[in-house]
Motif scaffolding. Structure first.
Motif, PDB file in Angstrom:
ATOM      1  N   ARG A 320       0.853  -1.201   0.000  1.00  0.00           N
ATOM      2  CA  ARG A 320       0.000   0.000   0.000  1.00  0.00           C
ATOM      3  C   ARG A 320       0.880   1.238   0.000  1.00  0.00           C
ATOM      4  NH1 ARG A 320       2.707  -1.161   4.638  1.00  0.00           N
ATOM      5  NH2 ARG A 320       2.134   0.175   6.371  1.00  0.00           N
ATOM      6  N   ARG A 321       0.235   2.368  -0.215  1.00  0.00           N
ATOM      7  CA  ARG A 321       0.921   3.661  -0.236  1.00  0.00           C
ATOM      8  C   ARG A 321      -0.044   4.691   0.335  1.00  0.00           C
ATOM      9  NH1 ARG A 321       0.698   3.376  -6.684  1.00  0.00           N
ATOM     10  NH2 ARG A 321      -1.535   3.816  -6.988  1.00  0.00           N
ATOM     11  N   PRO A 322       0.422   5.898   0.638  1.00  0.00           N
ATOM     12  CA  PRO A 322      -0.475   6.927   1.161  1.00  0.00           C
ATOM     13  C   PRO A 322      -1.620   7.195   0.187  1.00  0.00           C
ATOM     14  CG  PRO A 322       1.797   7.575   1.526  1.00  0.00           C
ATOM     15  CD  PRO A 322       1.839   6.352   0.650  1.00  0.00           C
ATOM     16  N   TYR A 323      -2.809   7.326   0.729  1.00  0.00           N
ATOM     17  CA  TYR A 323      -4.007   7.611  -0.067  1.00  0.00           C
ATOM     18  C   TYR A 323      -3.887   9.007  -0.674  1.00  0.00           C
ATOM     19  CZ  TYR A 323      -9.056   8.196  -0.963  1.00  0.00           C
ATOM     20  OH  TYR A 323     -10.285   8.412  -1.531  1.00  0.00           O
ATOM     21  N   ALA A 324      -4.189   9.119  -1.954  1.00  0.00           N
ATOM     22  CA  ALA A 324      -3.985  10.383  -2.681  1.00  0.00           C
ATOM     23  C   ALA A 324      -4.770  11.536  -2.068  1.00  0.00           C
ATOM     24  CB  ALA A 324      -4.368  10.191  -4.148  1.00  0.00           C
ATOM     25  N   ALA A 325      -5.979  11.266  -1.595  1.00  0.00           N
ATOM     26  CA  ALA A 325      -6.821  12.342  -1.065  1.00  0.00           C
ATOM     27  C   ALA A 325      -6.540  12.661   0.389  1.00  0.00           C
ATOM     28  CB  ALA A 325      -8.302  11.969  -1.224  1.00  0.00           C
ATOM     29  N   ASP A 326      -5.819  11.785   1.093  1.00  0.00           N
ATOM     30  CA  ASP A 326      -5.529  11.998   2.512  1.00  0.00           C
ATOM     31  C   ASP A 326      -4.314  11.158   2.883  1.00  0.00           C
ATOM     32  OD1 ASP A 326      -5.379  12.235   5.247  1.00  0.00           O
ATOM     33  OD2 ASP A 326      -7.470  11.685   5.641  1.00  0.00           O
ATOM     34  N   PRO A 327      -3.136  11.781   3.058  1.00  0.00           N
ATOM     35  CA  PRO A 327      -1.917  11.022   3.356  1.00  0.00           C
ATOM     36  C   PRO A 327      -1.955  10.286   4.682  1.00  0.00           C
ATOM     37  CG  PRO A 327      -1.545  13.380   3.618  1.00  0.00           C
ATOM     38  CD  PRO A 327      -2.894  13.231   2.978  1.00  0.00           C
ATOM     39  N   ASN A 328      -2.954  10.560   5.533  1.00  0.00           N
ATOM     40  CA  ASN A 328      -3.099   9.822   6.779  1.00  0.00           C
ATOM     41  C   ASN A 328      -3.849   8.506   6.592  1.00  0.00           C
ATOM     42  OD1 ASN A 328      -1.852  11.786   8.504  1.00  0.00           O
ATOM     43  ND2 ASN A 328      -3.696  13.040   8.296  1.00  0.00           N
ATOM     44  N   ARG A 329      -4.276   8.233   5.379  1.00  0.00           N
ATOM     45  CA  ARG A 329      -4.931   6.974   5.043  1.00  0.00           C
ATOM     46  C   ARG A 329      -4.082   6.232   4.017  1.00  0.00           C
ATOM     47  NH1 ARG A 329      -6.768   8.491   8.951  1.00  0.00           N
ATOM     48  NH2 ARG A 329      -8.910   9.137   9.442  1.00  0.00           N
ATOM     49  N   ASP A 330      -4.422   4.976   3.766  1.00  0.00           N
ATOM     50  CA  ASP A 330      -3.676   4.149   2.809  1.00  0.00           C
ATOM     51  C   ASP A 330      -4.565   3.745   1.652  1.00  0.00           C
ATOM     52  OD1 ASP A 330      -1.244   4.049   4.261  1.00  0.00           O
ATOM     53  OD2 ASP A 330      -2.031   2.455   5.541  1.00  0.00           O
ATOM     54  N   GLU A 331      -3.907   3.387   0.538  1.00  0.00           N
ATOM     55  CA  GLU A 331      -4.582   2.745  -0.578  1.00  0.00           C
ATOM     56  C   GLU A 331      -3.658   1.650  -1.107  1.00  0.00           C
ATOM     57  OE1 GLU A 331      -5.269   5.678  -3.574  1.00  0.00           O
ATOM     58  OE2 GLU A 331      -3.143   5.986  -4.019  1.00  0.00           O
ATOM     59  N   LEU A 332      -4.210   0.712  -1.854  1.00  0.00           N
ATOM     60  CA  LEU A 332      -3.392  -0.369  -2.395  1.00  0.00           C
ATOM     61  C   LEU A 332      -2.356   0.172  -3.374  1.00  0.00           C
ATOM     62  CD1 LEU A 332      -6.001  -3.190  -3.145  1.00  0.00           C
ATOM     63  CD2 LEU A 332      -4.517  -2.943  -1.149  1.00  0.00           C
ATOM     64  N   ALA A 333      -1.167  -0.403  -3.325  1.00  0.00           N
ATOM     65  CA  ALA A 333      -0.113  -0.072  -4.291  1.00  0.00           C
ATOM     66  C   ALA A 333      -0.178  -1.112  -5.406  1.00  0.00           C
ATOM     67  CB  ALA A 333       1.258  -0.095  -3.611  1.00  0.00           C
ATOM     68  N   GLU A 334      -0.623  -0.685  -6.551  1.00  0.00           N
ATOM     69  CA  GLU A 334      -0.753  -1.597  -7.684  1.00  0.00           C
ATOM     70  C   GLU A 334       0.403  -1.417  -8.663  1.00  0.00           C
ATOM     71  OE1 GLU A 334      -2.619  -3.890  -7.423  1.00  0.00           O
ATOM     72  OE2 GLU A 334      -4.531  -3.347  -6.506  1.00  0.00           O
ATOM     73  N   PRO A 335       0.788  -2.463  -9.386  1.00  0.00           N
ATOM     74  CA  PRO A 335       0.131  -3.770  -9.502  1.00  0.00           C
ATOM     75  C   PRO A 335       0.561  -4.785  -8.450  1.00  0.00           C
ATOM     76  CG  PRO A 335       1.965  -3.696 -11.024  1.00  0.00           C
ATOM     77  CD  PRO A 335       1.938  -2.351 -10.332  1.00  0.00           C
ATOM     78  N   TYR A 336       1.300  -4.306  -7.434  1.00  0.00           N
ATOM     79  CA  TYR A 336       1.930  -5.242  -6.492  1.00  0.00           C
ATOM     80  C   TYR A 336       0.922  -5.935  -5.591  1.00  0.00           C
ATOM     81  CZ  TYR A 336       5.348  -2.068  -8.303  1.00  0.00           C
ATOM     82  OH  TYR A 336       6.070  -1.305  -9.172  1.00  0.00           O
ATOM     83  N   ALA A 337      -0.102  -5.213  -5.161  1.00  0.00           N
ATOM     84  CA  ALA A 337      -1.114  -5.837  -4.315  1.00  0.00           C
ATOM     85  C   ALA A 337      -1.837  -6.942  -5.080  1.00  0.00           C
ATOM     86  CB  ALA A 337      -2.105  -4.791  -3.803  1.00  0.00           C
ATOM     87  N   GLU A 338      -2.227  -6.665  -6.312  1.00  0.00           N
ATOM     88  CA  GLU A 338      -2.935  -7.674  -7.098  1.00  0.00           C
ATOM     89  C   GLU A 338      -2.034  -8.869  -7.386  1.00  0.00           C
ATOM     90  OE1 GLU A 338      -5.353 -10.086  -9.019  1.00  0.00           O
ATOM     91  OE2 GLU A 338      -5.929  -8.370  -7.787  1.00  0.00           O
ATOM     92  N   ARG A 339      -0.744  -8.619  -7.539  1.00  0.00           N
ATOM     93  CA  ARG A 339       0.196  -9.721  -7.753  1.00  0.00           C
ATOM     94  C   ARG A 339       0.221 -10.631  -6.527  1.00  0.00           C
ATOM     95  NH1 ARG A 339       5.987  -7.828  -9.577  1.00  0.00           N
ATOM     96  NH2 ARG A 339       4.694  -6.965 -11.243  1.00  0.00           N
ATOM     97  N   LEU A 340       0.231 -10.052  -5.349  1.00  0.00           N
ATOM     98  CA  LEU A 340       0.189 -10.844  -4.115  1.00  0.00           C
ATOM     99  C   LEU A 340      -1.128 -11.603  -4.010  1.00  0.00           C
ATOM    100  CD1 LEU A 340       1.160 -11.678  -1.266  1.00  0.00           C
ATOM    101  CD2 LEU A 340       0.178  -9.524  -0.429  1.00  0.00           C
ATOM    102  N   PHE A 341      -2.242 -10.913  -4.254  1.00  0.00           N
ATOM    103  CA  PHE A 341      -3.545 -11.564  -4.144  1.00  0.00           C
ATOM    104  C   PHE A 341      -3.664 -12.732  -5.122  1.00  0.00           C
ATOM    105  CE2 PHE A 341      -5.238  -7.120  -2.887  1.00  0.00           C
ATOM    106  CZ  PHE A 341      -4.744  -7.287  -1.602  1.00  0.00           C
ATOM    107  N   ARG A 342      -3.118 -12.562  -6.328  1.00  0.00           N
ATOM    108  CA  ARG A 342      -3.194 -13.636  -7.309  1.00  0.00           C
ATOM    109  C   ARG A 342      -2.395 -14.848  -6.838  1.00  0.00           C
ATOM    110  NH1 ARG A 342      -0.505 -16.285 -10.954  1.00  0.00           N
ATOM    111  NH2 ARG A 342      -1.574 -17.077 -12.829  1.00  0.00           N
ATOM    112  N   GLN A 343      -1.212 -14.624  -6.266  1.00  0.00           N
ATOM    113  CA  GLN A 343      -0.414 -15.742  -5.785  1.00  0.00           C
ATOM    114  C   GLN A 343      -1.165 -16.513  -4.699  1.00  0.00           C
ATOM    115  OE1 GLN A 343       3.523 -13.156  -5.799  1.00  0.00           O
ATOM    116  NE2 GLN A 343       4.013 -15.270  -5.264  1.00  0.00           N
TER     117      GLN A 343
END
Length: 403
Positions: A320-343
């Motif tokens: 994950r990485r800082p959420y674009a609209a609020d750096p105090n929140r997180d969002e998924l870092a793609e495509p790495y999160a989806e790569r993990l989920f697929r594995q």
């Protein structure tokens, strides 16, 4: 032969000879009866213990009803034999054991959410922490008062407050595309019971800790934490490190790794005298889905973990990485999160490596996600021309707590 009085001598029981046949048969009957009684007493005690432990477990019927209602929308199970278990730590203040941590407002959130993947071959395990402040889509869920929420973008841990474990399971499945087979919810009191049942868990602190919110005051160095201290350790934010949720998840992973080592090194799972207190504490401390709401169900789950080497039990945080609209929140870092989920979906091995300096990791993986993001790096032994097998920053249960 006669004695001085002319009475014929004989060999009796009192002189160490063989008892008469009638007495011998009577003795064998009593021995047999005693053995039967011992067997019956042992069976009765075993049945009582089983019934007690089995009756300790609380079944989450409301979550089961919610998941049945939306079964057609849930991801399909891809690999037979693999299992995904969602572990949730509830911050509920209800009940005598939890009331000391604040006023019971009738709601609860999940400060800890870990998706545990057990592959079909049971040769490894992967535990993925999901940040409480991760921004994600929370589906429409039934609230405790019977009303429904609307699907919306919100912090991940709001799902538990709005709709309990059922809503959280659906949120995780929507986020990852992974079918969650089982879920386990543990509250404050239950966590302390488990830690005390294994005799405490060792951690290593780089500096002293004094966190009044978490009721934790500890010196630096190696030490064994008992229930109350252990709870403070995994909950603390402001008195440890930079106070971030990232560091708290790292400590939770470190603590769980130490707990696994403690259980395996002490032979708890193979020693009835040590196993019963642990089972009693664990079964009386959890709420589970119907599939795990029995001693047999929990035992089958634990048995799958028993023989996995600690260096193959992986801990990491979803990329994950800082959420674009609020750096105090997180969002998924793609495509790495989806790569993990697929594995995980496809039951492919997941490899973790210690976090590297930011510049080294970005150079290796071509990412800009920052320290502690869980983003993958190039696999060991790969070349620039090859398609690297991704590894993710994390740790294992075999990593020493004090280095």
């Amino acid at each position: 032969m006669t004695d001085g009085a002319g009475i014929t001598g004989h060999t009796g029981a009192g002189t160490g000879g063989t008892p008469p046949p009638r007495r011998r048969r009577r003795l064998l009957r009593w021995i047999g009866l005693g053995l039967v009684l011992l067997v019956l007493l042992g069976a009765a005690a075993g049945w009582w213990i089983y019934r007690r432990l089995d009756g300790n477990i609380k079944e989450d019927t409301s979550a089961a009803a919610e998941l049945r209602r939306y079964d057609r929308e849930r991801p399909v199970h891809v690999v037979d034999g693999a299992q995904n278990v969602l572990l949730l730590g509830s911050d509920s203040r209800s009940g005598e054991e939890n009331s000391g941590y604040g006023q019971d407002g009738g709601t609860q959130r999940s400060d800890t959410a870990i998706l545990l993947h057990l592959p079909a071959d049971r040769r490894s395990a992967t535990a993925v922490s999901i940040p409480r402040d991760l921004m994600t889509t929370v589906p429409s869920c039934v609230k405790p008062d019977g009303t429904r929420t609307v699907e919306q973008l919100a912090q991940f841990n709001w799902a538990f407050e709005w709709g309990g474990a059922g809503c959280t399971v659906r949120t995780v499945e929507k986020l990852t595309g992974i079918r969650v087979d089982h879920h386990i919810v543990v509250d404050f009191g239950g966590f302390k019971k488990v830690v005390d049942a294994v005799g405490g868990v060792e951690v290593c602190l780089k500096e002293p800790v004094d966190d009044t919110d978490a009721k934790l005051k500890l010196p630096a160095g190696r030490q064994t934490l008992q229930g109350e201290q252990a709870l403070g350790f995994v909950r603390a934010r402001h008195g440890l490190g930079d106070g971030s949720d990232t560091e708290r998840m790292d400590r939770q992973q470190e603590f769980l790794g130490s707990l696994v080592k403690k259980v395996q090194s002490n032979g708890v799972l193979l020693n009835p005298a040590k196993l019963y207190p642990l089972l009693d504490a664990a079964t009386s401390s959890v709420t589970t889905d119907p599939g795990l709401a029995s001693l047999r169900g929990l035992y089958e789950l634990v048995r799958g973990l028993r023989d996995i080497p600690t260096d193959r039990i992986n801990f990491l945080t979803v990329p994950r990485r800082p959420y674009a609209a609020d750096p105090n929140r997180d969002e998924l870092a793609e495509p790495y999160a989806e790569r993990l989920f697929r594995q995980l979906r496809m039951d492919e091995p997941v490899t973790v490596v210690p976090s590297a300096p930011v510049d080294q990791r970005e150079q290796a993986a071509g990412t800009g996600t920052g320290e502690g993001s869980g983003a993958p790096t190039a696999g060991t032994g790969t070349t620039a021309s090859a398609s690297p097998v991704p590894t993710f920053t994390g740790t294992t249960a075999g990593t020493a707590t004090c280095r």
